[in-house]
Design a protein around this motif. Sequence first.
Motif, PDB file in Angstrom:
ATOM      1  N   ASP A  65       0.844  -1.187   0.000  1.00 49.88           N
ATOM      2  CA  ASP A  65       0.000   0.000   0.000  1.00 49.88           C
ATOM      3  C   ASP A  65       0.881   1.239   0.000  1.00 49.88           C
ATOM      4  N   CYS A  66       0.326   2.324  -0.513  1.00 47.73           N
ATOM      5  CA  CYS A  66       1.041   3.597  -0.601  1.00 47.73           C
ATOM      6  C   CYS A  66       0.142   4.695  -0.080  1.00 47.73           C
ATOM      7  N   ARG A  67       0.691   5.544   0.776  1.00 42.07           N
ATOM      8  CA  ARG A  67      -0.029   6.696   1.308  1.00 42.07           C
ATOM      9  C   ARG A  67       0.721   7.971   0.923  1.00 42.07           C
ATOM     10  N   GLY A 353     -13.238   8.256   6.312  1.00 38.57           N
ATOM     11  CA  GLY A 353     -13.935   7.381   5.377  1.00 38.57           C
ATOM     12  C   GLY A 353     -13.314   6.007   5.302  1.00 38.57           C
ATOM     13  N   TRP A 354     -11.992   5.955   5.440  1.00 43.20           N
ATOM     14  CA  TRP A 354     -11.236   4.701   5.429  1.00 43.20           C
ATOM     15  C   TRP A 354     -10.062   4.856   6.369  1.00 43.20           C
ATOM     16  N   ASP A 355      -9.642   3.756   7.005  1.00 40.87           N
ATOM     17  CA  ASP A 355      -8.450   3.826   7.827  1.00 40.87           C
ATOM     18  C   ASP A 355      -7.217   3.772   6.936  1.00 40.87           C
ATOM     19  N   HIS A 399     -11.498  -4.046  12.198  1.00 42.26           N
ATOM     20  CA  HIS A 399     -12.466  -3.032  12.586  1.00 42.26           C
ATOM     21  C   HIS A 399     -12.082  -1.644  12.072  1.00 42.26           C
ATOM     22  N   GLY A 400     -11.023  -1.561  11.259  1.00 45.02           N
ATOM     23  CA  GLY A 400     -10.645  -0.271  10.676  1.00 45.02           C
ATOM     24  C   GLY A 400      -9.924   0.637  11.637  1.00 45.02           C
ATOM     25  N   CYS A 401      -8.979   0.068  12.407  1.00 40.14           N
ATOM     26  CA  CYS A 401      -8.294   0.830  13.455  1.00 40.14           C
ATOM     27  C   CYS A 401      -6.819   1.077  13.127  1.00 40.14           C
ATOM     28  N   SER A 402      -6.485   1.162  11.833  1.00 34.50           N
ATOM     29  CA  SER A 402      -5.104   1.408  11.425  1.00 34.50           C
ATOM     30  C   SER A 402      -4.909   2.899  11.156  1.00 34.50           C
ATOM     31  N   GLN A 411       1.937   2.683   9.560  1.00 32.37           N
ATOM     32  CA  GLN A 411       0.653   2.617  10.233  1.00 32.37           C
ATOM     33  C   GLN A 411       0.608   1.422  11.190  1.00 32.37           C
ATOM     34  N   PHE A 412      -0.140   1.602  12.284  1.00 35.56           N
ATOM     35  CA  PHE A 412      -0.363   0.518  13.238  1.00 35.56           C
ATOM     36  C   PHE A 412      -1.672   0.768  13.964  1.00 35.56           C
ATOM     37  N   GLN A 413      -2.008  -0.077  14.915  1.00 40.33           N
ATOM     38  CA  GLN A 413      -3.319   0.012  15.556  1.00 40.33           C
ATOM     39  C   GLN A 413      -3.422   1.266  16.415  1.00 40.33           C
ATOM     40  N   ARG A 414      -4.419   2.099  16.121  1.00 39.78           N
ATOM     41  CA  ARG A 414      -4.763   3.264  16.936  1.00 39.78           C
ATOM     42  C   ARG A 414      -6.257   3.248  17.193  1.00 39.78           C
ATOM     43  N   MET A 415      -6.638   3.739  18.357  1.00 40.27           N
ATOM     44  CA  MET A 415      -8.035   3.590  18.750  1.00 40.27           C
ATOM     45  C   MET A 415      -8.979   4.445  17.922  1.00 40.27           C
ATOM     46  N   PRO A 416     -10.180   3.932  17.652  1.00 40.11           N
ATOM     47  CA  PRO A 416     -11.258   4.745  17.085  1.00 40.11           C
ATOM     48  C   PRO A 416     -11.914   5.545  18.204  1.00 40.11           C
ATOM     49  N   ASN A 417     -13.029   6.200  17.904  1.00 36.69           N
ATOM     50  CA  ASN A 417     -13.833   6.782  18.976  1.00 36.69           C
ATOM     51  C   ASN A 417     -14.418   5.633  19.797  1.00 36.69           C
TER      52      ASN A 417
END
Length: 541
Positions: A65-67, A353-355, A399-402, A411-417
């Motif tokens: 992936d590329c950001r 809209g997307w992680d 769950h889209g938490c990246s 990127q790594f796991q970061r909390m959502p709301n």
Amino acid sequence: MSTSRRDFLRSSAAAAAAASLLTADRAQAAALEARQPLWSGDSDHRELAMRAIDAARAAGASYADCRISSARSQNIGTRERRVTNIGDNETFGFGVRVMVEGTWGFAASSELSADEVARVARQAVAQARANRRAMVKPLELAPIHHPPVPNGQWRSPARIDPFSVAIEDKVAYLMDANAAALAAGARFVNSQMFFLKDEKTFASTEGTVTQQTIFRAQPGMTVTMVSADNRDFQTRQSTDIQPKGLGYEHVLDSNMKAHAARWVEEARQKLSAKPVEVGRYDLILHPTHLWLTIHEAIAHPTELDRAYGFEANYAGTSFLAPPEQFLGKFRYGPDFMNVVADRSAPGSLSACGWDDEGVAPESFHIIKNGIFVDYQTTREQAMWLDWWYKSQNMPTRSHGCSYAQTWADVQFQRMPNVNLMPGERDLVWEDLIAATENGIAIVGDGSFSIDQQRYNAQFGGQLFYEVKNGKITGMLKDVAYQIRTPEFWNAMDMIGGQRSYELGGAFGDGKGQPSQSNAVSHGCPPTRHKQVNVINTGRQA
């Protein structure tokens, strides 16, 4: 590019500060106009991102992936009648993450060109191959269960781009608020604004191509009152104005000038407030306070990498470990306790809209009817819980938490709301107070301390009110309460309804090594917790 203007400390008037500022601001604007715009938001970035993906795949990556990101941040600070700091920073570049035979590789660059994106992609593949020497078990990624393949554009619901507003207008807004606080009797007053605008393009070998524009805004003020004998001082922070994923309209809507006199009066009342007597009290916690307790004692311990020990050096692991002993079995709180994670609430700090793996986030229960039922996950982490999801007849998916702080960070796991949902009864703050015989009502967040497993903690606040026989009888000071996480939440016996639900949040939440910061909101109603231990934190005269 990074610029910071701090030549205002000696300015004693807003006019002098603004005049100096305009000269520097025009100079920076001319410099920006002389170069290529950082963000085009057009097909060029999509094509370059896809070129990086193709180069990584040709070099042997099974996934890539590329950001591409252009992010601008700005902060303005004032004290009484002068500007104390102005910072304006911009960063632009791209990062490529790849997987080769079950290992990760990552590389990044601030030079965006066709040759450079291909070179960096090949470098990431070489890094992944080097990392294979340390591989214990090949990594797997959970599938993206959002057919068709997620593509499109998303934008925060910001009405006014903060960077379209002149610096002098922002300074004038803060100076007006300061003047109102000083007129009300404040000895000292500090005010500030912070803004972020992040424009991102993402592409992956899954076929995902997305573009997002994310805004965040945080206005704030702190007033200080000093006793007549100069032996005591008390502050009031504007915690009833929370940071939001909005534009400059959030600053205008917060109307700090209108609230300044009230904040001054509350700080003045704290000077004569009665010191709290240690003991056990029923606590009535306002959403402006409770969001931080949720953040520390629910959101952090339910991060899956903490539970497995992959995150430890920055703020510890989690008492919810191992997952096999807790999922579906551990009672976090009473039956009416439901905690739902989302990245969709309008104006919330974690909304997107997307992680940063291209996953469209979903709302999901972390705690359902008081029982702990799920962790926060990324595509990699979801596979660690494959056994649990299969036992629940649920698809194994992220769950889209990246999230990554910048293009230069992996990127790594970061909390959502992470939100404590309101109860079914239409109860509000006043109802909880009216139902309490002997308690303390707490408004606004303050200092806190929590252990490395998120199990034992102590929390302060901004305002503390004595509650007797269903009424507030006066203000207290030097209050902090101590908790053990499960005991505290199981002591919750009342919860507000939808009408009392509010969003709080943190603009900067650190994690990782090297550390990264994200922004997150926590929604909740007021709650009451029975017989919680309260201590006195008073300073010695």
